[in-house]
Design an enzyme around this catalytic site. Structure first.
Site, PDB file in Angstrom:
ATOM      1  N   ASP A 132       0.792  -1.222   0.000  1.00 46.65           N
ATOM      2  CA  ASP A 132       0.000   0.000   0.000  1.00 46.65           C
ATOM      3  C   ASP A 132       0.829   1.279   0.000  1.00 46.65           C
ATOM      4  O   ASP A 132       0.613   2.173  -0.801  1.00 46.65           O
ATOM      5  CB  ASP A 132      -0.929  -0.025   1.217  1.00 46.65           C
ATOM      6  CG  ASP A 132      -1.710   1.262   1.387  1.00 46.65           C
ATOM      7  OD1 ASP A 132      -2.539   1.549   0.507  1.00 46.65           O
ATOM      8  OD2 ASP A 132      -1.495   1.958   2.392  1.00 46.65           O
ATOM      9  N   ASP A 154       4.549   0.658   4.248  1.00 45.96           N
ATOM     10  CA  ASP A 154       4.513  -0.597   4.998  1.00 45.96           C
ATOM     11  C   ASP A 154       4.364  -1.767   4.028  1.00 45.96           C
ATOM     12  O   ASP A 154       4.530  -1.613   2.821  1.00 45.96           O
ATOM     13  CB  ASP A 154       3.370  -0.559   6.019  1.00 45.96           C
ATOM     14  CG  ASP A 154       2.038  -0.179   5.386  1.00 45.96           C
ATOM     15  OD1 ASP A 154       1.907  -0.296   4.151  1.00 45.96           O
ATOM     16  OD2 ASP A 154       1.124   0.243   6.124  1.00 45.96           O
ATOM     17  N   TYR A 199      -7.004   2.370   9.774  1.00 48.80           N
ATOM     18  CA  TYR A 199      -6.159   2.751   8.641  1.00 48.80           C
ATOM     19  C   TYR A 199      -6.958   3.240   7.434  1.00 48.80           C
ATOM     20  O   TYR A 199      -6.642   4.274   6.852  1.00 48.80           O
ATOM     21  CB  TYR A 199      -5.254   1.572   8.261  1.00 48.80           C
ATOM     22  CG  TYR A 199      -4.323   1.207   9.389  1.00 48.80           C
ATOM     23  CD1 TYR A 199      -3.195   1.971   9.654  1.00 48.80           C
ATOM     24  CD2 TYR A 199      -4.615   0.143  10.248  1.00 48.80           C
ATOM     25  CE1 TYR A 199      -2.353   1.668  10.719  1.00 48.80           C
ATOM     26  CE2 TYR A 199      -3.775  -0.172  11.308  1.00 48.80           C
ATOM     27  CZ  TYR A 199      -2.650   0.595  11.546  1.00 48.80           C
ATOM     28  OH  TYR A 199      -1.828   0.302  12.603  1.00 48.80           O
ATOM     29  N   GLU A 248       5.208   9.828   3.833  1.00 48.97           N
ATOM     30  CA  GLU A 248       4.910   8.470   3.375  1.00 48.97           C
ATOM     31  C   GLU A 248       4.195   8.512   2.027  1.00 48.97           C
ATOM     32  O   GLU A 248       3.155   9.153   1.883  1.00 48.97           O
ATOM     33  CB  GLU A 248       4.045   7.724   4.384  1.00 48.97           C
ATOM     34  CG  GLU A 248       3.811   6.268   4.007  1.00 48.97           C
ATOM     35  CD  GLU A 248       3.167   5.457   5.113  1.00 48.97           C
ATOM     36  OE1 GLU A 248       3.247   4.217   5.061  1.00 48.97           O
ATOM     37  OE2 GLU A 248       2.572   6.061   6.034  1.00 48.97           O
TER      38      GLU A 248
END
Length: 533
Positions: free
Chosen positions: A110, A113, A261, A506
């Site tokens: 994704d 991670d 999430y 990220e």
């Protein structure tokens, strides 16, 4: 002139008064006619609005940025890699799905991670498909179309395998809590990778419908290059849509742990989004009626635009249905379909909000003009909005619709395109930080991207816990995550380049899909296809 004529008419004889009144009427009529002709000239579809069906000159900076952006899909690949262009990546996730006798080894990790989240991954596929369908010629002109096809198929192969029966869909591989307790490369990950599924007992209308949209849009992409694969995708799309609609319920309610999430705020938008894509893929009016007269009043939020993202598809659905109103079909009359008009009207409200000098311009932007909605991954909304703007601009140009009306002011397609350009140029370095938020582009870009594989040397031998020394290292990432679009700046337009700053640093695959689609629309100018079939 009218006042002088009226006074003269009052002084003269009856005949003279009649003559002067006749002159007055003719004069007023001429003035009105000239005004009407002026307006007609303004609204008229002039030759200057026409664009060629062939791609025009390539904008080199966008071509370079598009080539880099495509590489992030390769960086995120799981499974047995083929012709791997990323020297620090290798095979990984080969046993994913094996506990249920499924091959879920493909797909994309994704973000920074090592989890495969089905909801945003399906969204990634839908947006990438949309970009290919609208701007495949432009991608081809800069030799990126084959790469886009490959990246899309890597996702859809996974989605097909994740749907082993009509009412069953695996929506996640890996446990985020376990994953976030480790910092290691995907090639050597050691944590357990459990599966999560939705079914009739634990429904997930939102993720099932988004996956249906992904399959339906991808079926259009592959229709002419792999017809059997296209038919397979369409079959899965139709089954998933029926499942999503029949067993309604949010996956965030059925499976509460996903709320941390990728929490879904509702499923109505995904149902409309999927139905619209299925209409484009099949031509079946049943899907069109589903998205308009049957469910539009309940789910469309007409007149109340919202931001396009992996969670909210309202604005995108409004634009996608607007293309029908621009180009028409033999089965649908825009003039007679009030629901279709409401979709387009709401799309135009959204577009007017994006234009910085519009009377209804949104205040959700930075001082330098970047669309900015939330602090987490703020660039998603900016890039998504820019993509919709360039699409709408090209719909107007291709249909020779010259004017967008915004509460008393008129705008042209070039105004929307210029807005889109302002957003992508900000991303590429025209911002107060004078840095590119696209890794690998320009001379200054983030060096401490929050990404496991990028931060750990390829020859390092690390386990779950000892890999955190690389997270906390003061050295720049040893492997450059080329093409990664990071989260972006704060509202005050600052950026903290720190590996622990996942809020800003990220990257994600859905960000990449959005900027690939946007750059494909800007890399050169041409018309969009009037139909996807």
């Amino acid at each position: 002139m009218e006042e002088r004529a009226e006074k003269a008419a009052q002084k003269g004889s009856k005949t003279e008064r009649w003559c002067w009144r006749l002159i007055l009427l003719v004069t007023v009529s001429l003035v009105a006619t000239m005004a009407a002709l002026t307006l007609l000239k303004y609204f008229k579809h002039s030759n200057s609005s026409r664009v060629s069906g062939r791609p025009g000159p390539v904008v080199q900076k966008y071509s370079e940025a598009l080539q880099l952006s495509m590489q992030f899909f390769d960086i995120q690949k799981s499974g047995k890699l083929v012709d791997n262009p990323i020297p620090w990546r290798g095979d990984s996730g080969l046993q994913d799905g094996s506990e249920e006798d499924l091959d879920l080894s493909k797909g994309l990790y994704d973000a920074g991670d090592l989890i495969k989240f089905g909801f945003p991954m399906a969204f990634t596929a839908t947006v990438l498909s949309w970009g290919i369908l609208e701007y495949g010629d432009q991608m081809k002109a800069v030799k990126q179309l084959d790469h886009a096809h490959d990246s899309l198929k890597w996702i859809t192969d996974y989605l097909i395998n994740a749907h082993p029966s009509p009412n069953e869909l695996y929506i996640q591989v890996g446990d985020p809590d376990l994953d976030h307790k480790c910092w290691q490369r995907p090639e050597v990950m050691t944590e357990e990778r459990p599966l999560i599924q939705i079914n009739t007992s634990f429904p997930g209308t939102d993720v099932a419908a988004e996956t249906a949209a992904a399959m339906a849009s991808a079926s259009l992409v592959f229709r002419k290059i792999n017809s059997s694969y296209s038919k397979l995708l369409l079959m899965h799309a139709q089954q998933l849509f029926a499942f999503a609609d029949t067993y309604r319920g949010s996956y965030s309610v059925s499976i509460p742990q996903v709320q941390i999430y990728y929490n879904s705020t509702g499923y109505g938008d995904e149902l409309l989004w999927a139905a619209t894509w299925l209409y484009h893929a099949t031509g079946d009016l049943t899907y069109f009626k589903y998205a308009t007269e049957q469910n539009g009043p309940a789910f469309a939020n007409w007149g109340s635009p919202s931001w396009f993202s992996w969670d909210d598809k309202h604005a995108a659905t409004q634009v996608l249905l607007s293309r029908i109103s621009f180009f028409g079909t033999k089965d649908i009359s825009f003039a007679e379909n009030m629901d279709l008009q409401k979709y387009r009207e709401t799309a135009e409200v959204f577009m007017c909000g994006l234009l910085p000098d519009s009377p209804t311009a949104t205040s959700s932007r930075t001082a330098s003009g970047l669309i900015w909605v939330i602090k987490w991954n703020c660039l998603q909304h900016a890039v998504a909005s820019a993509f919709l703007a360039v699409l709408y601009s090209d719909y107007m140009l291709t249909s020779q619709t010259e004017v967008l009306y915004c509460d008393g002011k008129f705008y042209k397609p070039t105004d929307l395109r210029n807005f889109a350009i302002s957003q992508v140029d900000y991303v590429l370095g025209e911002n107060p930080m004078a840095m590119s938020y696209l890794v690998g582009y320009g001379s200054k870009y983030p060096q401490y991207v929050h990404h496991r594989g990028s931060s750990i040397p390829a020859d390092a031998h690390t386990g779950c816990q000892d890999g955190f020394k690389w997270l906390n290292s003061s050295n720049p990432n040893p492997n450059v995550a080329v093409g990664a679009l990071v989260g972006g700046p704060f509202l005050n337009e600052t950026y903290i380049d720190n590996r622990n700053n996942s809020m800003q640093g990220e990257p994600s695959t859905y960000n990449s899909a959005l900027i690939v689609a946007l750059l494909s629309g800007l890399v050169t100018s041409s018309s969009v296809p009037k139909t996807f079939s």
